[in-house]
Design a protein around this motif. Sequence first.
Motif: not given
Length: 289
Positions: A1-26
């Motif tokens: 791994m390089s000395q840096t990594y990328l962070s993707l910050t996502v802000e969205l309604p709480e009711e959509e959080s788990e679906a977004a987490q699944d998408l990010l896992h995938e």
Amino acid sequence: MSQTYLSLTVELPEEESEAAQDLLHEGNALGLEVRDREQPTMPGVRAPAPGEALIVAYFEDRETAEAAQASIAESFPHARHGLEEQPQQDWSEQWKSLIKSVQVGRLWVGPPWEADKAPQDKVRIVIEPKMAFGTGDHPTTSLCLAAVDTFMATRPGATVLDVGTGTGVLAIAAKKLGAGATVGTDNDPTSVELAQENCVDNGTPDIDVSGRELTQVSGTFDLVLANILANTLIELAPLIVAKAHGRLILAGVLAHQRQDVEDAYRKLGCTVLEGAQQGEWVRIDLDKR
């Protein structure tokens, strides 16, 4: 791994959080940090806006991070998101603390670092999560594990197909509870490799895990499991139904998506049975004769 990594910050309604987490896992996120009303933030850490969740996903390379960002933008058009380059940190121990063991029916499922806590009277499944989804602690996985436990209690020797097997946890659970021929498929090579490792580590090396398309899987099965996202369940419905001659268990479906998924499978001759729900996630049980 390089000395840096990328962070993707996502802000969205709480009711959509788990679906977004699944998408990010995938999307092959190395790990997720979720900030919402259930997880108070530490001093100096930005909290989400009221009614929203803030998710930070970590990626090893820009190409993977940008692909995940594009998927978020397409699936959640009102979400706010941004990519940042971050210095490499040792966040692995924090990530491990988010993965918990669960007990479902006769089963105990947990990560290697909690294996010593498994009760002696439970069927133990140790899952190395790494970059594949499905460790048992997510509601969709727990719902499916409960269905596997109930089905296998009365159908020892049943044949099982696990579509989108991820870590292989559902296929392993079925096999350890007495399933006969058991097959797992996944279109992600990383998941296939990890599932194969988990099968060996759990004493079920005879589970057939591969990246084959469903059209390349021979025969039909007494129990077909598919813990994937709702739109994929609908898209693959004809192929999934074609592999079943008994029970189908579908998960990865939010409550408001239930009707669309059920309708897609009714049209293909399936009977909708009583399923289950945990929070905003539902499990759809079907019969196909």
